[in-house]
Design an enzyme around this catalytic site. Sequence first.
Site, PDB file in Angstrom:
ATOM      1  N   GLU A  54     -24.058  63.791  10.708  1.00 14.78           N
ATOM      2  CA  GLU A  54     -23.745  65.256  11.166  1.00 14.78           C
ATOM      3  C   GLU A  54     -23.842  65.401  12.592  1.00 14.78           C
ATOM      4  O   GLU A  54     -24.756  64.948  13.231  1.00 14.78           O
ATOM      5  CB  GLU A  54     -24.820  66.013  10.205  1.00 14.78           C
ATOM      6  CG  GLU A  54     -24.749  67.576  10.863  1.00 14.78           C
ATOM      7  CD  GLU A  54     -25.603  68.557  10.261  1.00 14.78           C
ATOM      8  OE1 GLU A  54     -25.382  69.701  10.027  1.00 14.78           O
ATOM      9  OE2 GLU A  54     -26.802  67.984   9.769  1.00 14.78           O
ATOM     10  N   LYS A  75     -19.833  74.611   6.905  1.00 16.25           N
ATOM     11  CA  LYS A  75     -20.994  74.368   6.187  1.00 16.25           C
ATOM     12  C   LYS A  75     -21.389  75.769   5.617  1.00 16.25           C
ATOM     13  O   LYS A  75     -21.363  76.935   6.073  1.00 16.25           O
ATOM     14  CB  LYS A  75     -21.992  73.955   7.305  1.00 16.25           C
ATOM     15  CG  LYS A  75     -23.467  73.633   6.591  1.00 16.25           C
ATOM     16  CD  LYS A  75     -24.156  72.969   7.632  1.00 16.25           C
ATOM     17  CE  LYS A  75     -25.818  72.711   7.091  1.00 16.25           C
ATOM     18  NZ  LYS A  75     -26.508  72.313   8.035  1.00 16.25           N
ATOM     19  N   CYS A 109     -25.179  68.448   5.236  1.00 14.59           N
ATOM     20  CA  CYS A 109     -26.732  68.591   5.485  1.00 14.59           C
ATOM     21  C   CYS A 109     -27.302  69.310   4.337  1.00 14.59           C
ATOM     22  O   CYS A 109     -27.298  69.304   3.207  1.00 14.59           O
ATOM     23  CB  CYS A 109     -27.115  68.936   6.750  1.00 14.59           C
ATOM     24  SG  CYS A 109     -28.807  68.228   7.230  1.00 14.59           S
TER      25      CYS A 109
END
Length: 294
Positions: free
Chosen positions: A46, A119, A156
């Site tokens: 990431e 995300k 993540c």
Amino acid sequence: MASGSVTTLGVVQFACTDDLNENLVTASRLIRQAAGEGANIVLVQELFEGLYFCQTQEPVHFARAHALANHPVIAPMQDLARELGVVLPVSFFEKKHQAFYNSLAMIDATGDILGVYRKSHIPDGPGYSEKFYFRPGDTGFKVWPTRFGTIGVGICWDQWFPEAARAMALMGAELILYPTAIGSEPARPDLDTMEHWRMVMRGHAAANMMPIAAANRIGSETISGQSQSYYGSSFIAGPDGQLVASAGRAEEDVLVASFDRQQLADDRAAWGMFRDRRPELYGVLATADGGDRT
């Protein structure tokens, strides 16, 4: 394994600096190594373009963001994907007008961008102050049919949510990938989350009967006097949740593992896990508190 349905997945991990060009050189070198070992798809960690700036809340870091069309990591990764004939899911800090996102561009083996995922789950805690920088993603979960298989991606914090992995599986993902940045907990120096981090994703692999991989950074990074270390431990898990490739906590590494996608599809169908689902009973999952929506 039937060669036409075999995909070799690569995962790389390394220490980032705050020099974007240096990080591009490192990422490219390791991607080339993975491709040389047979990888068709290579996952990089990431926000590898620089240090993990979310340790602190400072407006200066918004200058790190760029639009997809002129982001300095995207074009070089497109060129590399095209040259090597590999699929590259590329994490980047995206600016769209007045909005900022933690995003990923799916670059096919042709170098073409198949789309962008933003995300969905944004954390907010000591050392991981992402809500200061990123809007929650507005793309919904995404899967893409690439040259080497249909890929779902989370970023993540997304990896902790089984609903996200299941949604991508239902959308046709054959494997799920998670670029990540995780390590020490400034408010809990006694807490080591590494095994918990791995275990939750290994559970996603087993529950959905498909490979899952995570790429994490290593090393210690200091932003405005605050330091945080990252525990690496990148891995590839098979469809039963067992580790098939695993990196250490502190070493630069390249992982590769091969999977027969047709065999995995046959196994999923035969097992009946998706056949026996009862979506009409799962309405509680669409509530915030598990309460009666009436």
